[in-house]
Design an enzyme around this catalytic site. Structure first.
Site, PDB file in Angstrom:
ATOM      1  N   THR A  71      36.678 -11.796 -10.498  1.00  0.00           N
ATOM      2  CA  THR A  71      37.392 -13.008 -10.981  1.00  0.00           C
ATOM      3  C   THR A  71      38.929 -13.047 -10.688  1.00  0.00           C
ATOM      4  O   THR A  71      39.764 -13.921 -10.327  1.00  0.00           O
ATOM      5  CB  THR A  71      37.343 -13.131 -12.712  1.00  0.00           C
ATOM      6  OG1 THR A  71      35.745 -13.193 -12.746  1.00  0.00           O
ATOM      7  CG2 THR A  71      38.170 -14.342 -13.155  1.00  0.00           C
ATOM      8  N   ASN A 129      24.783 -16.330  -6.787  1.00  0.00           N
ATOM      9  CA  ASN A 129      24.347 -15.464  -7.983  1.00  0.00           C
ATOM     10  C   ASN A 129      23.006 -15.987  -8.763  1.00  0.00           C
ATOM     11  O   ASN A 129      22.295 -15.305  -9.496  1.00  0.00           O
ATOM     12  CB  ASN A 129      25.609 -15.341  -8.955  1.00  0.00           C
ATOM     13  CG  ASN A 129      26.208 -16.725  -9.269  1.00  0.00           C
ATOM     14  OD1 ASN A 129      26.720 -17.313  -8.128  1.00  0.00           O
ATOM     15  ND2 ASN A 129      26.270 -17.003 -10.188  1.00  0.00           N
ATOM     16  N   GLN A 157      27.747 -10.707  -4.828  1.00  0.00           N
ATOM     17  CA  GLN A 157      26.451 -10.567  -4.972  1.00  0.00           C
ATOM     18  C   GLN A 157      25.874  -9.882  -3.972  1.00  0.00           C
ATOM     19  O   GLN A 157      24.545  -9.399  -3.937  1.00  0.00           O
ATOM     20  CB  GLN A 157      25.500 -11.858  -5.282  1.00  0.00           C
ATOM     21  CG  GLN A 157      26.052 -12.272  -6.853  1.00  0.00           C
ATOM     22  CD  GLN A 157      25.502 -11.550  -8.005  1.00  0.00           C
ATOM     23  OE1 GLN A 157      24.767 -10.551  -7.728  1.00  0.00           O
ATOM     24  NE2 GLN A 157      26.113 -11.971  -9.139  1.00  0.00           N
ATOM     25  N   SER A 175      33.071  -6.703  -6.587  1.00  0.00           N
ATOM     26  CA  SER A 175      32.921  -6.430  -8.283  1.00  0.00           C
ATOM     27  C   SER A 175      32.054  -5.031  -8.367  1.00  0.00           C
ATOM     28  O   SER A 175      31.214  -5.260  -8.006  1.00  0.00           O
ATOM     29  CB  SER A 175      32.701  -7.451  -9.152  1.00  0.00           C
ATOM     30  OG  SER A 175      32.992  -6.952 -10.522  1.00  0.00           O
ATOM     31  N   HIS A 177      30.645  -3.594 -11.093  1.00  0.00           N
ATOM     32  CA  HIS A 177      29.538  -3.671 -11.726  1.00  0.00           C
ATOM     33  C   HIS A 177      28.376  -4.579 -11.541  1.00  0.00           C
ATOM     34  O   HIS A 177      27.267  -4.599 -12.140  1.00  0.00           O
ATOM     35  CB  HIS A 177      30.113  -4.131 -13.323  1.00  0.00           C
ATOM     36  CG  HIS A 177      30.211  -5.682 -13.361  1.00  0.00           C
ATOM     37  ND1 HIS A 177      29.397  -6.579 -14.077  1.00  0.00           N
ATOM     38  CD2 HIS A 177      31.195  -6.511 -13.003  1.00  0.00           C
ATOM     39  CE1 HIS A 177      29.914  -7.699 -14.085  1.00  0.00           C
ATOM     40  NE2 HIS A 177      30.811  -7.778 -13.500  1.00  0.00           N
ATOM     41  N   THR A 213      49.005   0.147 -14.190  1.00  0.00           N
ATOM     42  CA  THR A 213      48.817   1.396 -13.724  1.00  0.00           C
ATOM     43  C   THR A 213      47.271   1.465 -12.942  1.00  0.00           C
ATOM     44  O   THR A 213      46.394   0.736 -13.635  1.00  0.00           O
ATOM     45  CB  THR A 213      48.828   2.401 -14.983  1.00  0.00           C
ATOM     46  OG1 THR A 213      50.077   2.279 -15.283  1.00  0.00           O
ATOM     47  CG2 THR A 213      48.648   3.628 -14.426  1.00  0.00           C
ATOM     48  N   CYS A 298      21.807 -23.188 -18.703  1.00  0.00           N
ATOM     49  CA  CYS A 298      21.536 -22.968 -20.023  1.00  0.00           C
ATOM     50  C   CYS A 298      21.034 -24.421 -20.606  1.00  0.00           C
ATOM     51  O   CYS A 298      21.438 -25.178 -20.247  1.00  0.00           O
ATOM     52  CB  CYS A 298      22.553 -22.437 -20.838  1.00  0.00           C
ATOM     53  SG  CYS A 298      22.065 -21.958 -22.522  1.00  0.00           S
TER      54      CYS A 298
HETATM   55  N1  PMP Z   1      31.371 -14.046  -8.161  1.00  0.00           N
HETATM   56  C1  PMP Z   1      30.045 -13.990  -8.128  1.00  0.00           C
HETATM   57  C2  PMP Z   1      29.351 -14.477  -7.047  1.00  0.00           C
HETATM   58  C3  PMP Z   1      29.551 -13.280  -9.204  1.00  0.00           C
HETATM   59  O1  PMP Z   1      28.179 -13.292  -9.217  1.00  0.00           O
HETATM   60  C4  PMP Z   1      30.558 -12.954 -10.508  1.00  0.00           C
HETATM   61  C5  PMP Z   1      29.899 -12.184 -11.666  1.00  0.00           C
HETATM   62  N2  PMP Z   1      28.746 -13.029 -12.207  1.00  0.00           N
HETATM   63  C6  PMP Z   1      31.586 -13.221 -10.152  1.00  0.00           C
HETATM   64  C7  PMP Z   1      32.401 -13.758  -8.920  1.00  0.00           C
HETATM   65  C8  PMP Z   1      32.756 -12.502 -11.182  1.00  0.00           C
HETATM   66  O2  PMP Z   1      32.838 -11.238 -11.324  1.00  0.00           O
HETATM   67  P1  PMP Z   1      33.522 -10.277 -12.451  1.00  0.00           P
HETATM   68  O3  PMP Z   1      32.664 -10.251 -13.685  1.00  0.00           O
HETATM   69  O4  PMP Z   1      33.753  -8.835 -11.834  1.00  0.00           O
HETATM   70  O5  PMP Z   1      34.795 -10.774 -12.631  1.00  0.00           O
END
Ligand code: PMP
Length: 356
Positions: A71, A129, A157, A175, A177, A213, A298
């Site tokens: 993001t 996604n 993704q 990203s 995670h 930092t 949703c």
């Molecule tokens: N871009 C895509 C295609 C995503 O799937 C996501 C997370 N759902 C994001 C951006 C945002 O990532 P983050 O949660 O690391 O900000």
């Protein structure tokens, strides 16, 4: 048994990433900007992590800026194009669409159709996604390069699920995670090693491109996670997900699979159930220990991203019945078939008008 089917939302931390995080936090917790020896070592470790990430993507290390996630990376990029004309695909994540809308004069286009040729930046995600659809980002990157238009791909993704050579792209976001790394770490690959764009202002960290930092332990864990999943990626196949979809089609007449006719990520299935609202399916599956998603479609209709699922081909009426299943690297065919069996069980319960 794996009952977690929401890997596109987030992934559990890989043991290798956890180890890396602990080691970095215990040994190299010093501020990389400080001037004593231990801080210098932390700074060197950080730069080594940058080199390792860059090598995986086939880009120069100087082009990598570490951020708090995709993001932030997307906002950082569009802020750099403030006031200019940008073109994004119709199915971008809100962090691209809303950033483009806020910072730039944005228009949307179908990534399979004609590309606007008057944009200062073209942005097309690598994999969607919601449905897992793979977009023609390599071809678009090549066309943009020919036309002299900077090209960005939000590869959040894609990274960790498919091989990633981004040498043909000008800008890339990702990203941690989403591939077994920690939350709060991500990156933006820039076009040019000398490029200096910034969103967060303050100290001179990240070569003056991002103040604050550096979160070296999270960055170390992110790069370790990516190295770990990259090593095992070739073993990942769509056969479990495909078996699930066949089983679902056998159980549910009229089931629709979104993006079934185009190449998709091996882990994702976006379904329009033939009956009953998605939250009813989600709640009953959750009670049985299974975690699934309604995607951004949703049934409350409050989520802005239902516009994406509509662009992917669901009618407004179908939106209420959309569910998203996304497996992980360890999800087996048996796990997928267990999920299909539980869907059938829940379907019978819902048909019978079960309460609660
Ligand atoms: N871009 C895509 C295609 C995503 O799937 C996501 C997370 N759902 C994001 C951006 C945002 O990532 P983050 O949660 O690391 O900000």
């Amino acid at each position: 048994m794996n009952r977690y089917f929401d890997f596109n939302a987030t992934t559990p931390l890989l043991p290798e990433a956890r180890e890396a995080w602990l080691r970095a936090s215990e040994r190299h917790w010093h501020n990389p900007s400080s001037l004593y020896r231990d801080a210098g070592i932390a700074s060197q470790m950080l730069e080594a992590a940058r080199e390792r990430l860059a090598e995986l993507f086939g880009v120069e290390a100087e082009r990598v800026v570490f951020t708090s996630g995709a993001t932030e990376a997307n906002n950082m990029l569009f802020a750099a194009f403030a006031g200019q004309r940008t073109a994004i695909s119709t199915i971008e994540h809100p962090s691209v669409r809303e950033a483009a809308r806020h910072w730039t004069r944005m228009s949307e286009f179908n990534a399979h159709g004609a590309m606007p040729d008057d944009a200062a930046l073209v942005s097309v995600m690598a994999a969607n996604n919601e449905s897992g659809e793979l977009l023609p980002w390599r071809e678009l990157a090549a066309r943009c390069r020919e036309a002299g238009i900077p090209f960005h791909t939000d590869a959040t993704q894609w990274i960790g699920k498919l091989a990633a050579d981004f040498s043909g792209c000008d800008y890339v976001t990702g990203s941690a995670h989403k591939f077994g790394g920690p939350k709060g770490a991500g990156f933006l690959v820039l076009r040019d090693p000398d490029e200096c764009i910034r969103l967060l202002r303050g100290g001179p960290q990240e070569n003056g491109r991002r103040a604050g930092t550096e979160n070296y332990p999270a960055i170390e864990a992110m790069v370790t996670a990516l190295e770990t999943v990259t090593a095992s990626m070739t073993a990942c196949q769509a056969s479990g997900r495909d078996a699930f979809e066949h089983a679902m089609q056998a159980s549910f007449e009229g089931l629709r699979i979104i993006s079934a006719e185009v190449p998709r990520l091996w882990n994702t299935s976006l379904l329009v159930m033939p009956r009953h609202e998605n939250l009813k399916w989600l709640t009953r599956l959750s009670r049985r220990g299974f975690s699934i998603s309604t995607g951004s479609a949703c049934s409350s209709g409050k989520e802005g991203s239902s516009v994406v699922v509509t662009a992917l081909g669901a009618s407004p009426e179908e939106l209420r019945r959309v569910v998203r299943l996304s497996g992980g690297w360890e999800t087996t065919k048996e796990d997928w078939l267990d999920l299909a069996a539980v869907f059938a069980e829940v379907g019978a319960e819902l048909d019978a008008g079960g309460k609660g």
